[in-house]
Design an enzyme around this catalytic site. Structure first.
Site, PDB file in Angstrom:
ATOM      1  N   ASN A  10       0.874  -1.180   0.000  1.00 26.47           N
ATOM      2  CA  ASN A  10       0.000   0.000   0.000  1.00 26.47           C
ATOM      3  C   ASN A  10       0.907   1.225   0.000  1.00 26.47           C
ATOM      4  O   ASN A  10       1.494   1.564   1.024  1.00 26.47           O
ATOM      5  CB  ASN A  10      -0.887  -0.038   1.250  1.00 26.47           C
ATOM      6  CG  ASN A  10      -1.713   1.227   1.422  1.00 26.47           C
ATOM      7  OD1 ASN A  10      -1.769   2.063   0.516  1.00 26.47           O
ATOM      8  ND2 ASN A  10      -2.349   1.373   2.574  1.00 26.47           N
ATOM      9  N   TRP A  11       1.016   1.850  -1.180  1.00 24.77           N
ATOM     10  CA  TRP A  11       1.946   2.978  -1.301  1.00 24.77           C
ATOM     11  C   TRP A  11       1.395   4.262  -0.683  1.00 24.77           C
ATOM     12  O   TRP A  11       2.091   5.256  -0.607  1.00 24.77           O
ATOM     13  CB  TRP A  11       2.323   3.177  -2.774  1.00 24.77           C
ATOM     14  CG  TRP A  11       3.505   2.331  -3.170  1.00 24.77           C
ATOM     15  CD1 TRP A  11       3.857   1.128  -2.624  1.00 24.77           C
ATOM     16  CD2 TRP A  11       4.494   2.630  -4.165  1.00 24.77           C
ATOM     17  NE1 TRP A  11       5.003   0.665  -3.212  1.00 24.77           N
ATOM     18  CE2 TRP A  11       5.415   1.556  -4.170  1.00 24.77           C
ATOM     19  CE3 TRP A  11       4.687   3.689  -5.051  1.00 24.77           C
ATOM     20  CZ2 TRP A  11       6.524   1.518  -5.030  1.00 24.77           C
ATOM     21  CZ3 TRP A  11       5.781   3.641  -5.912  1.00 24.77           C
ATOM     22  CH2 TRP A  11       6.686   2.579  -5.893  1.00 24.77           C
ATOM     23  N   LYS A  12       0.112   4.249  -0.287  1.00 25.53           N
ATOM     24  CA  LYS A  12      -0.503   5.464   0.290  1.00 25.53           C
ATOM     25  C   LYS A  12      -0.188   6.673  -0.603  1.00 25.53           C
ATOM     26  O   LYS A  12      -0.181   6.537  -1.823  1.00 25.53           O
ATOM     27  CB  LYS A  12      -0.028   5.646   1.729  1.00 25.53           C
ATOM     28  CG  LYS A  12      -0.248   4.373   2.559  1.00 25.53           C
ATOM     29  CD  LYS A  12      -0.041   4.555   4.026  1.00 25.53           C
ATOM     30  CE  LYS A  12      -0.316   3.228   4.738  1.00 25.53           C
ATOM     31  NZ  LYS A  12      -0.167   3.317   6.180  1.00 25.53           N
ATOM     32  N   HIS A  93      -9.622   1.365   4.421  1.00 32.41           N
ATOM     33  CA  HIS A  93      -8.387   1.527   5.211  1.00 32.41           C
ATOM     34  C   HIS A  93      -8.668   2.466   6.384  1.00 32.41           C
ATOM     35  O   HIS A  93      -9.428   3.427   6.250  1.00 32.41           O
ATOM     36  CB  HIS A  93      -7.271   2.092   4.327  1.00 32.41           C
ATOM     37  CG  HIS A  93      -5.936   2.023   4.997  1.00 32.41           C
ATOM     38  ND1 HIS A  93      -5.551   2.925   5.950  1.00 32.41           N
ATOM     39  CD2 HIS A  93      -4.928   1.128   4.884  1.00 32.41           C
ATOM     40  CE1 HIS A  93      -4.342   2.590   6.393  1.00 32.41           C
ATOM     41  NE2 HIS A  93      -3.936   1.506   5.759  1.00 32.41           N
ATOM     42  N   GLU A  95      -7.041   4.776   7.639  1.00 32.18           N
ATOM     43  CA  GLU A  95      -6.734   6.199   7.403  1.00 32.18           C
ATOM     44  C   GLU A  95      -7.904   6.887   6.712  1.00 32.18           C
ATOM     45  O   GLU A  95      -8.133   8.081   6.913  1.00 32.18           O
ATOM     46  CB  GLU A  95      -5.429   6.316   6.595  1.00 32.18           C
ATOM     47  CG  GLU A  95      -4.230   6.014   7.473  1.00 32.18           C
ATOM     48  CD  GLU A  95      -2.988   5.523   6.745  1.00 32.18           C
ATOM     49  OE1 GLU A  95      -2.897   5.673   5.514  1.00 32.18           O
ATOM     50  OE2 GLU A  95      -2.104   4.976   7.437  1.00 32.18           O
ATOM     51  N   GLU A 164      -5.844  -4.877  10.318  1.00 37.43           N
ATOM     52  CA  GLU A 164      -4.789  -3.899  10.587  1.00 37.43           C
ATOM     53  C   GLU A 164      -5.093  -3.154  11.883  1.00 37.43           C
ATOM     54  O   GLU A 164      -5.871  -2.184  11.880  1.00 37.43           O
ATOM     55  CB  GLU A 164      -4.709  -2.886   9.444  1.00 37.43           C
ATOM     56  CG  GLU A 164      -4.360  -3.493   8.104  1.00 37.43           C
ATOM     57  CD  GLU A 164      -3.725  -2.464   7.179  1.00 37.43           C
ATOM     58  OE1 GLU A 164      -2.641  -2.744   6.676  1.00 37.43           O
ATOM     59  OE2 GLU A 164      -4.308  -1.384   6.992  1.00 37.43           O
ATOM     60  N   GLY A 170       2.426   1.841  10.887  1.00 42.80           N
ATOM     61  CA  GLY A 170       3.490   2.842  10.831  1.00 42.80           C
ATOM     62  C   GLY A 170       4.179   3.106  12.158  1.00 42.80           C
ATOM     63  O   GLY A 170       4.971   4.043  12.273  1.00 42.80           O
ATOM     64  N   SER A 209       3.043  -2.497  10.335  1.00 44.97           N
ATOM     65  CA  SER A 209       4.478  -2.634  10.644  1.00 44.97           C
ATOM     66  C   SER A 209       5.071  -3.989  10.256  1.00 44.97           C
ATOM     67  O   SER A 209       5.957  -4.500  10.942  1.00 44.97           O
ATOM     68  CB  SER A 209       4.744  -2.316  12.125  1.00 44.97           C
ATOM     69  OG  SER A 209       4.418  -0.962  12.394  1.00 44.97           O
ATOM     70  N   GLY A 231       4.840   1.113   4.667  1.00 46.53           N
ATOM     71  CA  GLY A 231       6.189   1.675   4.529  1.00 46.53           C
ATOM     72  C   GLY A 231       7.200   0.742   3.877  1.00 46.53           C
ATOM     73  O   GLY A 231       8.000   1.173   3.032  1.00 46.53           O
TER      74      GLY A 231
HETATM   75  P1  PGA Z   1       2.668   0.021   7.616  1.00 49.20           P
HETATM   76  O1  PGA Z   1       1.231   0.329   6.988  1.00 49.20           O
HETATM   77  O2  PGA Z   1       3.157  -1.273   7.017  1.00 49.20           O
HETATM   78  O3  PGA Z   1       3.517   1.189   7.199  1.00 49.20           O
HETATM   79  O4  PGA Z   1       2.492  -0.077   9.097  1.00 49.20           O
HETATM   80  C1  PGA Z   1       0.297  -0.701   6.749  1.00 49.20           C
HETATM   81  C2  PGA Z   1      -0.980  -0.132   6.176  1.00 49.20           C
HETATM   82  O5  PGA Z   1      -1.422   0.938   6.621  1.00 49.20           O
HETATM   83  O6  PGA Z   1      -1.590  -0.735   5.264  1.00 49.20           O
END
Ligand code: PGA
Length: 250
Positions: A10-12, A93, A95, A164, A170, A209, A231
């Site tokens: 997931n490149w966000k 997601h 976010e 998640e 993150g 993470s 990330g």
């Molecule tokens: P992360 O993000 O691997 O940077 O913790 C995962 C995600 O939000 O899909």
């Protein structure tokens, strides 16, 4: 029998034209691991260029609007995403659930819209730290899942869940293997309750993470059928050890 693992990046909100080379490097390296499905969910505006650069490799989006078209300034439909070359999309997601205040109903509608036009879906669920510390994580995530699930999985498009924990995204913090196992087993039971036998074929990814250094331990947990990686998916050097761990886990 274990499900084929899916490792999705997931490149966000990361990625410019100059990063297409990194996508090519990941696609090329992934060919060594045909026993794992690998995908990259990139910013919408990069989908078409990425899909053209890596034919046959799964490029996805990170969100879709639930409507097919209409007066929705700034939004992108599932049909548009497919037309641009995406084969899957993330929905729900945390976010987006938080910053865009997306409800379970909206997430469900997005998942249904994507599946109905043949776009695969990774539907995200997960609890806050507050909920985890109050001992309500499993019940809360089960309720979120039940309310977000599409009505039916009929059709060819692939459907996966990503568990998640919000506090793990993150942050470098990861739940224990026992906590992941407990949650994934609960989600598997809910999926079977919702879809009968087909609920046993829905891949349940862990996200939050995930790194090369912890991937093997996470993939060893029952009902962990892959990972959604933020990330550590931006560079082939960080991402490929996770894909390799998924291949080794079988
Ligand atoms: P992360 O993000 O691997 O940077 O913790 C995962 C995600 O939000 O899909």
């Amino acid at each position: 029998m274990a499900l084929k693992k899916l490792v999705a990046g997931n490149w966000k909100m990361h990625g410019l034209s100059s990063d297409i080379g990194e996508i090519q490097a990941i696609a090329e390296a992934s060919r060594q691991y045909p026993q794992v499905d690998v995908a990259l969910c990139v910013p919408t505006i990069l989908i078409e260029r990425a899909a053209r650069a890596v034919p046959g490799f799964a490029i996805g989006g990170q969100d879709v609007h639930h409507a097919e078209k209409g007066a929705h300034t700034g939004c992108v439909s599932a049909h548009m995403m497919r037309d641009a070359g995406a084969v899957l999309t993330i929905v729900g997601h945390s976010e987006r659930r938080e910053a865009q205040r997306e409800s379970n109903d909206q997430v469900k509608a997005k998942a249904e819209a994507a599946l109905s036009c043949g776009l695969g879906v990774i539907l995200c669920v997960g609890e806050t730290l507050e909920v985890r510390e109050a001992g309500d994580a499993v019940a809360s995530v089960e309720a979120q899942l039940d309310a977000s699930l599409p009505r039916t999985l009929a059709g060819e498009a692939d459907f996966a869940i990503a568990y998640e924990p919000i506090w793990a995204i993150g942050s470098g913090k990861v739940p224990t293997a026992a906590e992941i196992g407990e949650m994934h087993a609960a989600l598997r039971r809910r999926l079977i309750a919702a879809y009968d036998d087909s609920g046993g074929d829905v891949r349940i990814l862990y996200g939050g993470s995930v790194k090369g250094s912890n991937a093997a331990e996470i993939f060893a947990v029952a009902n962990v059928d892959g990972a959604l990686v933020g990330g550590a998916s931006l560079k082939a050097a960080d991402f490929m050890p996770i894909v390799a761990a998924a291949a080794a886990a079988g």
